[in-house]
Design a protein around this motif. Structure first.
Motif, short mmCIF file in Angstrom:
data_model
loop_
_atom_site.label_atom_id
_atom_site.label_comp_id
_atom_site.label_asym_id
_atom_site.label_seq_id
_atom_site.Cartn_x
_atom_site.Cartn_y
_atom_site.Cartn_z
N ASP A 1 28.98 4.61 -24.19
CA ASP A 1 30.39 4.79 -23.46
C ASP A 1 30.47 3.86 -22.54
OD1 ASP A 1 31.16 7.23 -25.19
OD2 ASP A 1 29.46 8.14 -23.94
N GLY A 2 31.99 3.48 -22.31
CA GLY A 2 32.28 2.77 -21.24
C GLY A 2 31.34 1.28 -21.16
N VAL A 3 31.27 0.60 -22.40
CA VAL A 3 30.58 -0.78 -22.43
C VAL A 3 31.34 -1.75 -21.38
CG1 VAL A 3 29.64 -2.53 -23.89
CG2 VAL A 3 29.95 0.04 -24.82
N PRO A 4 30.24 -2.37 -20.73
CA PRO A 4 31.34 -3.30 -19.87
C PRO A 4 31.63 -4.64 -20.39
CG PRO A 4 28.81 -3.53 -19.50
CD PRO A 4 29.06 -2.33 -20.31
N THR A 5 31.10 -5.23 -21.47
CA THR A 5 31.53 -6.40 -21.99
C THR A 5 31.21 -6.45 -23.54
OG1 THR A 5 29.28 -7.59 -21.89
CG2 THR A 5 30.87 -7.67 -19.81
N LEU A 6 31.83 -7.46 -24.33
CA LEU A 6 31.71 -7.63 -25.50
C LEU A 6 30.27 -8.01 -25.95
CD1 LEU A 6 32.52 -7.64 -28.53
CD2 LEU A 6 34.05 -9.99 -28.00
N PRO A 7 29.74 -9.11 -25.31
CA PRO A 7 28.43 -9.65 -25.64
C PRO A 7 27.20 -8.47 -25.44
CG PRO A 7 29.64 -11.16 -24.32
CD PRO A 7 30.35 -10.00 -24.24
N ALA A 8 27.45 -7.48 -24.47
CA ALA A 8 26.72 -6.47 -24.21
C ALA A 8 26.54 -5.46 -25.53
CB ALA A 8 26.86 -5.50 -23.23
N LEU A 9 27.84 -5.29 -26.08
CA LEU A 9 27.86 -4.35 -27.18
C LEU A 9 27.40 -4.93 -28.40
CD1 LEU A 9 28.72 -1.74 -28.52
CD2 LEU A 9 31.18 -2.49 -28.54
N ARG A 10 27.81 -6.33 -28.55
CA ARG A 10 27.14 -7.07 -29.93
C ARG A 10 25.62 -6.81 -29.83
NH1 ARG A 10 31.18 -12.09 -29.89
NH2 ARG A 10 32.94 -11.41 -31.41
N GLY A 11 24.99 -7.29 -28.69
CA GLY A 11 23.62 -7.27 -28.62
C GLY A 11 22.97 -5.84 -28.80
N ALA A 12 23.64 -4.78 -28.18
CA ALA A 12 23.13 -3.52 -28.32
C ALA A 12 23.01 -2.95 -29.96
CB ALA A 12 23.82 -2.41 -27.60
N LEU A 13 24.31 -3.60 -30.65
CA LEU A 13 24.46 -3.22 -32.21
C LEU A 13 23.45 -3.96 -33.00
CD1 LEU A 13 28.24 -3.11 -32.04
CD2 LEU A 13 26.88 -1.23 -32.56
N ARG A 14 23.22 -5.03 -32.60
CA ARG A 14 22.27 -6.03 -33.28
C ARG A 14 21.06 -5.42 -33.34
NH1 ARG A 14 22.90 -10.30 -30.70
NH2 ARG A 14 23.84 -11.38 -31.99
N GLN A 15 20.63 -4.72 -32.10
CA GLN A 15 19.24 -4.12 -31.90
C GLN A 15 19.18 -2.92 -33.04
OE1 GLN A 15 18.40 -3.38 -27.91
NE2 GLN A 15 18.25 -5.47 -27.26
N VAL A 16 20.22 -2.04 -33.05
CA VAL A 16 20.20 -0.64 -33.64
C VAL A 16 20.07 -1.15 -35.06
CG1 VAL A 16 22.57 -0.10 -33.67
CG2 VAL A 16 20.87 1.66 -33.89
N LEU A 17 20.73 -2.24 -35.56
CA LEU A 17 20.95 -2.59 -36.85
C LEU A 17 19.53 -3.08 -37.41
CD1 LEU A 17 24.59 -3.88 -37.27
CD2 LEU A 17 23.76 -1.87 -38.15
N ALA A 18 18.79 -3.40 -36.35
CA ALA A 18 17.63 -4.39 -36.74
C ALA A 18 16.64 -3.12 -36.99
CB ALA A 18 17.20 -5.23 -35.67
N GLN A 19 16.76 -2.14 -36.51
CA GLN A 19 15.79 -0.94 -36.53
C GLN A 19 16.21 -0.13 -37.78
OE1 GLN A 19 16.46 1.13 -32.85
NE2 GLN A 19 15.62 -0.34 -31.72
N ARG A 20 17.46 -0.02 -38.27
CA ARG A 20 17.89 0.90 -39.28
C ARG A 20 18.25 0.35 -40.71
NH1 ARG A 20 17.17 6.21 -37.99
NH2 ARG A 20 16.99 6.36 -35.83
N VAL A 21 18.70 -0.96 -40.56
CA VAL A 21 19.05 -1.81 -42.03
C VAL A 21 17.79 -2.73 -42.49
CG1 VAL A 21 20.59 -3.43 -42.77
CG2 VAL A 21 21.42 -1.71 -41.11
N PRO A 22 17.16 -2.09 -43.32
CA PRO A 22 15.74 -3.01 -43.64
C PRO A 22 16.00 -4.31 -44.42
CG PRO A 22 16.18 -1.26 -45.37
CD PRO A 22 17.26 -1.09 -44.11
N ASP A 23 17.38 -4.47 -45.18
CA ASP A 23 17.61 -5.73 -45.83
C ASP A 23 18.11 -6.71 -44.96
OD1 ASP A 23 17.93 -7.20 -48.64
OD2 ASP A 23 19.62 -7.54 -47.49
N GLU A 24 17.44 -8.02 -44.68
CA GLU A 24 17.80 -8.89 -43.64
C GLU A 24 19.51 -9.51 -44.05
OE1 GLU A 24 16.22 -13.21 -41.61
OE2 GLU A 24 14.94 -12.05 -43.25
N ASP A 25 19.67 -9.70 -45.29
CA ASP A 25 20.86 -10.32 -45.41
C ASP A 25 21.87 -9.37 -45.27
OD1 ASP A 25 19.84 -12.86 -46.24
OD2 ASP A 25 19.87 -12.20 -48.40
N GLN A 26 21.67 -8.07 -45.59
CA GLN A 26 22.70 -7.06 -45.42
C GLN A 26 22.85 -6.72 -43.97
OE1 GLN A 26 22.08 -2.92 -46.44
NE2 GLN A 26 23.92 -2.57 -46.95
#
Length: 338
Positions: A213-238
């Motif tokens: 909640d209350g994400v300070p910046t767009l780059p911060a949110l993009r980076g966090a989402l990249r990390q969680v998708l890396a953990q949860r989405v096994p196919d690299e292209d998807q």
């Protein structure tokens, strides 16, 4: 009771068939009992289109399309095939592009009208059913002025009753006894899509895999989402596609919404859901994103929701007390073994 029996010609003018169509989109559903009846109704629609000089296109399984061709005989060579119109192997934005290209061909000759005969491809997953219903509904708004006659065939012996009933809600007209009549249960697309958006994914009932909640910046949110998708989405292209689209949605929240911005991700072994919420209340268009915001000029921007609809299975715009939530969901692709 027949779930399509609610069709009535009395809505517009008592005792009269539904209006004739000149240039407007005509979107009709027909419920059939057997494959033979489906073929007969489809063939009659194609033959009518050929007599009028329309460009007929079948969006049917190969077996049914071949049976229709046998029925119409010598004229079969004038009939095109493209199952992508029915979301076969594509999502709604790409299906609409296919339809537009076929319409351009139709406008180049004959009556200038495109005639589609289709059987929606439902599959067995109720989440897929929701997307087909969404596509059937939104077509009425996005193609309202297009010279297209579309007949959608529903096999009531094979489909669940709720899907046959949905035909009455997503088609302005029904074909009953060979006559087009007005559907008394038709829902306007903007209302129908809002109803669909209220349905939560089963995975959302559990604890989110990621919440901020209350994400300070767009780059911060993009980076966090990249990390969680890396953990949860096994196919690299998807994973890359999903991150690209959700990053665009996050950018919309920061650029066009109001702070604070929050995000949630839910995931299991088969599905991932991501929700991005901002505090703005000025934007609420459930039809947004099915077409690029600025038409063919992709350089003009406005592609965030369009990309999301192209790359995720499902995109909902959900207004609420906290602001606007854009919820994206998709089935996970399993990487090839080995």
């Amino acid at each position: 009771m027949d779930p399509l029996a609610g069709g009535s010609a009395t809505q517009a003018e008592p005792g009269r068939p539904a209006r004739a169509h000149a240039s407007a989109f005509s979107h009709t559903a027909a419920a059939v009992h057997t494959t033979d009846e489906l073929v007969a109704v489809a063939a009659a629609a194609v033959e009518e289109g050929l007599r009028r000089g329309d460009l007929p296109v079948l969006a049917l399984t190969p077996e049914v399309a071949e049976a229709v061709r046998r029925t119409i005989g010598a004229s079969a060579g004038q009939v095109q095939d493209d199952q992508r119109i029915c979301l076969r192997g594509v999502r709604a934005p790409d299906a609409l592009v296919v339809t537009r290209r076929l319409l351009e061909r139709a406008r180049a000759g004959g009556s200038g009208r495109l005639r589609i005969v289709a059987e929606p491809q439902w599959g067995t997953d109720p989440l897929r059913w929701r997307e087909v219903r969404r596509y059937e509904s939104v077509s009425n708004a996005l193609m309202a002025r297009a010279p297209v006659t579309a007949l959608c065939l529903y096999d009531r012996e094979r489909l669940p009753a709720q899907l046959v009933a949905a035909a009455r809600q997503t088609h302005p007209e029904l074909l009953m006894g060979g006559i087009r009549v007005t559907s008394s249960d038709y829902h306007r697309p903007e209302l129908y899509l809002r109803e669909l958006a209220r349905v939560r994914e089963p995975v959302e009932e559990g604890r989110p895999a990621f919440a901020v909640d209350g994400v300070p910046t767009l780059p911060a949110l993009r980076g966090a989402l990249r990390q969680v998708l890396a953990q949860r989405v096994p196919d690299e292209d998807q994973r890359a596609d999903l991150h690209l689209a959700v990053s665009e949605v996050a950018a919309n929240a920061f650029r066009h919404g109001r702070p604070p911005v929050s995000a949630r991700v839910w995931a299991d072994d088969t599905r991932v859901v991501c929700a991005v919420t901002d505090s703005g209340r000025s934007f609420d268009d459930p039809l947004a994103g099915f077409l690029p915001a600025h038409g063919d000029d992709l350089a003009a921007g406005g592609m965030g929701l369009w990309l999301a609809r192209k790359l995720w299975d499902s995109v909902d715009l959900v207004p609420g007390p906290a602001g606007l939530t854009v919820r994206l969901a998709t089935a996970l692709v399993r990487p090839p073994a080995g």
